[in-house]
Enzyme design. Structure first.
Site, PDB file in Angstrom:
ATOM      1  N   ALA A   1      -4.979   2.447  -0.421  1.00 53.09           N
ATOM      2  CA  ALA A   1      -4.741   1.536  -2.116  1.00 53.09           C
ATOM      3  C   ALA A   1      -5.300   0.244  -1.855  1.00 53.09           C
ATOM      4  O   ALA A   1      -5.763  -0.273  -2.892  1.00 53.09           O
ATOM      5  CB  ALA A   1      -3.126   1.627  -2.337  1.00 53.09           C
ATOM      6  N   ASP A   2      -4.928  -0.544  -0.842  1.00 49.13           N
ATOM      7  CA  ASP A   2      -5.483  -1.878  -0.726  1.00 49.13           C
ATOM      8  C   ASP A   2      -6.847  -2.083  -0.606  1.00 49.13           C
ATOM      9  O   ASP A   2      -7.607  -2.746  -1.256  1.00 49.13           O
ATOM     10  CB  ASP A   2      -4.912  -2.441   0.841  1.00 49.13           C
ATOM     11  CG  ASP A   2      -3.409  -3.112   0.679  1.00 49.13           C
ATOM     12  OD1 ASP A   2      -2.884  -2.767  -0.542  1.00 49.13           O
ATOM     13  OD2 ASP A   2      -2.890  -3.361   1.516  1.00 49.13           O
ATOM     14  N   LYS A   3      -7.435  -1.174   0.028  1.00 48.96           N
ATOM     15  CA  LYS A   3      -8.994  -1.183   0.095  1.00 48.96           C
ATOM     16  C   LYS A   3      -9.899  -0.614  -1.261  1.00 48.96           C
ATOM     17  O   LYS A   3     -10.860  -1.385  -1.612  1.00 48.96           O
ATOM     18  CB  LYS A   3      -9.489  -0.428   1.278  1.00 48.96           C
ATOM     19  CG  LYS A   3      -9.127  -0.994   2.755  1.00 48.96           C
ATOM     20  CD  LYS A   3      -9.803  -0.507   4.117  1.00 48.96           C
ATOM     21  CE  LYS A   3      -9.035   0.910   4.430  1.00 48.96           C
ATOM     22  NZ  LYS A   3      -9.707   1.379   5.498  1.00 48.96           N
TER      23      LYS A   3
ATOM     24  N   ASP B   1       0.678  -1.190  -0.229  1.00 46.57           N
ATOM     25  CA  ASP B   1       0.057  -0.018   0.002  1.00 46.57           C
ATOM     26  C   ASP B   1       0.901   1.305  -0.030  1.00 46.57           C
ATOM     27  O   ASP B   1       0.586   2.097  -0.759  1.00 46.57           O
ATOM     28  CB  ASP B   1      -1.025  -0.133   1.259  1.00 46.57           C
ATOM     29  CG  ASP B   1      -1.891   1.053   1.333  1.00 46.57           C
ATOM     30  OD1 ASP B   1      -2.972   1.006   0.618  1.00 46.57           O
ATOM     31  OD2 ASP B   1      -1.481   2.081   1.579  1.00 46.57           O
TER      32      ASP B   1
ATOM     33  N   ALA C   1      -9.454  -3.545  -3.651  1.00 44.82           N
ATOM     34  CA  ALA C   1     -10.135  -4.595  -3.571  1.00 44.82           C
ATOM     35  C   ALA C   1     -11.492  -4.488  -4.170  1.00 44.82           C
ATOM     36  O   ALA C   1     -12.241  -5.250  -4.480  1.00 44.82           O
ATOM     37  CB  ALA C   1     -10.349  -4.726  -1.727  1.00 44.82           C
TER      38      ALA C   1
END
Length: 400
Positions: A170-172, A142, A175
């Site tokens: 960024a990760d979420k 991230d 997703a």
């Protein structure tokens, strides 16, 4: 009312991901009824030990992104485990994978081979970067992607130094792109009968996400200005100090500002050409928000919330993380749920936020222990008891 099944009931998802991006995407699919099988290495997902825990392997970071799943442990470095994994592929609808392409190919589990074995399979691969660029194959987390996509430079503090947003944005966000990819591919398969391979590159997704409003003047060729939406970049865009705390207030359209200036007795600002319309306000946003902050500083938070409700100006109290479980709206909607676990006791979990009018309220099941469902799932995949025992005996599979 007669309820239908959850929207993804009957869809089986193999979650071959770790940390947060992939697990969070798979969790959202599980929230809507998919049978999500988390495939873990013998040491388990690293988040099983990240954060406070009442039980080894069940730390808070793991609990936050792995509800509504079953756990199977396979050591994919072993051929017997890879063969068992292929049996799972035979009965799966979706595989979400965050193993880098080169490593996946080295295991003989590249998407082309998997889809050849199961033509209806939808493979969603999550990687840091698109496979045809110079960054292809590099590791990415991230923080790396926040820095590359422009967010870290936008998030600078009062000292002007770049900094990461204090969430794994960024990760979420990626997703959400991944779940969108799954759902789009399922719709396409319903029409064609064929699966597909969708790649979700983090950098490209996050640059797309960041530039929706921030491409701005550079949207045109030649440019009509620099990138960066000025209203979001002004130092004055923040929760405003009141006499007794802070409040979030966003007058936005012409009517909001006229009502606000009238309420505060600032008739001079009503006549100020800098603030006459949206275009003028955007050009002079620093001066406008400085005036807004000065006005708000003269009353209490409660007074401003009452005024804004009366004038229909968007406003809200400032909440801290510790305040959210007592927020009256979230309490009324049942957003936080208490789930009882025989070994860990009570766990507080957030409810799936989407609501389907004709489907039952989504379940919230405690995340699985490492390898809790290995034997059950392998038997469902067609392996007999002796074959499963052999895998466990070899250490190629682990049953909790």
């Amino acid at each position: 009312m007669n309820h239908t099944a959850p929207p993804l009931a009957g869809i089986r998802v193999l979650d071959l991901t770790t940390v947060l991006l992939g697990p969070y995407a798979a969790q959202m699919l599980g929230d809507q009824g998919a049978d999500v099988i988390k495939i873990e290495a013998p040491e388990g997902d690293g988040t099983r030990t990240t954060g406070p825990a009442r039980e080894p392997g069940m730390a808070s970071a793991f609990i936050g992104a792995n509800r509504n799943k079953r756990s199977v442990v396979l050591d994919l470095k072993q051929g017997a485990a890879r063969e068992a994994f292929l049996h799972l592929v035979d009965g799966a609808d979706v595989l979400i994978c965050s193993i880098r392409a080169a490593k996946l190919a080295a295991l003989g589990l590249d998407p082309a081979r998997l889809r050849e074995r199961n033509p209806r399979l939808i493979v969603v691969t999550i990687q840091g970067f698109g496979t045809d660029g110079p960054y292809a194959g590099r590791p990415a987390y991230d923080d790396i992607v926040q820095g590359l996509c422009g967010l870290a430079s936008l998030g600078g503090g009062a000292d002007g130094a770049p900094r990461y947003l204090p969430t794994v944005i960024a990760d979420k966000t990626c997703a959400l792109f991944a779940t969108q990819a799954v759902l789009a591919a399922l719709v396409a398969r319903a029409t064609t009968g064929a699966g597909s391979h969708v790649d979700v590159p983090m950098l490209e997704c996050m640059v797309s996400f960041t530039l929706v409003e921030h491409l701005y003047g550079a949207q045109f060729s030649p440019p009509l200005g620099e990138p960066g939406y000025s209203r979001l970049l002004t130092k004055w865009r923040k929760p405003y100090a009141t006499l007794d705390g802070h409040v979030c207030v966003v007058p936005y359209n012409d009517l909001h500002w006229r009502r606000f200036f009238e309420e505060t007795g600032r008739h001079d600002l009503l006549r100020d050409p800098r603030f006459a319309d949206m275009a003028a306000r955007t050009r002079n946003i620093d001066a406008l928000y400085a005036e807004l902050a000065a006005c708000i500083a003269l009353r209490t938070s409660g007074e401003w919330l009452e005024v804004c409700e009366r004038l229909d100006i968007p406003a809200a109290p400032l909440r801290g993380l510790a305040d959210l479980q007592s927020d009256p709206h979230l309490v009324a909607t049942g957003f936080f749920r208490t789930v009882e676990d025989a070994r860990m006791g009570e766990l507080v979990m957030t409810a799936p936020p989407l609501r389907f009018a004709d489907a039952p309220s989504p379940a919230v099941r405690v995340p699985p222990r490492l390898g809790q469902h290995t034997r059950q799932v392998l038997r469902e995949a067609g392996l007999d008891a002796s074959a499963v025992d052999r895998l466990i005996g070899l250490g190629a599979a682990v049953q909790a």
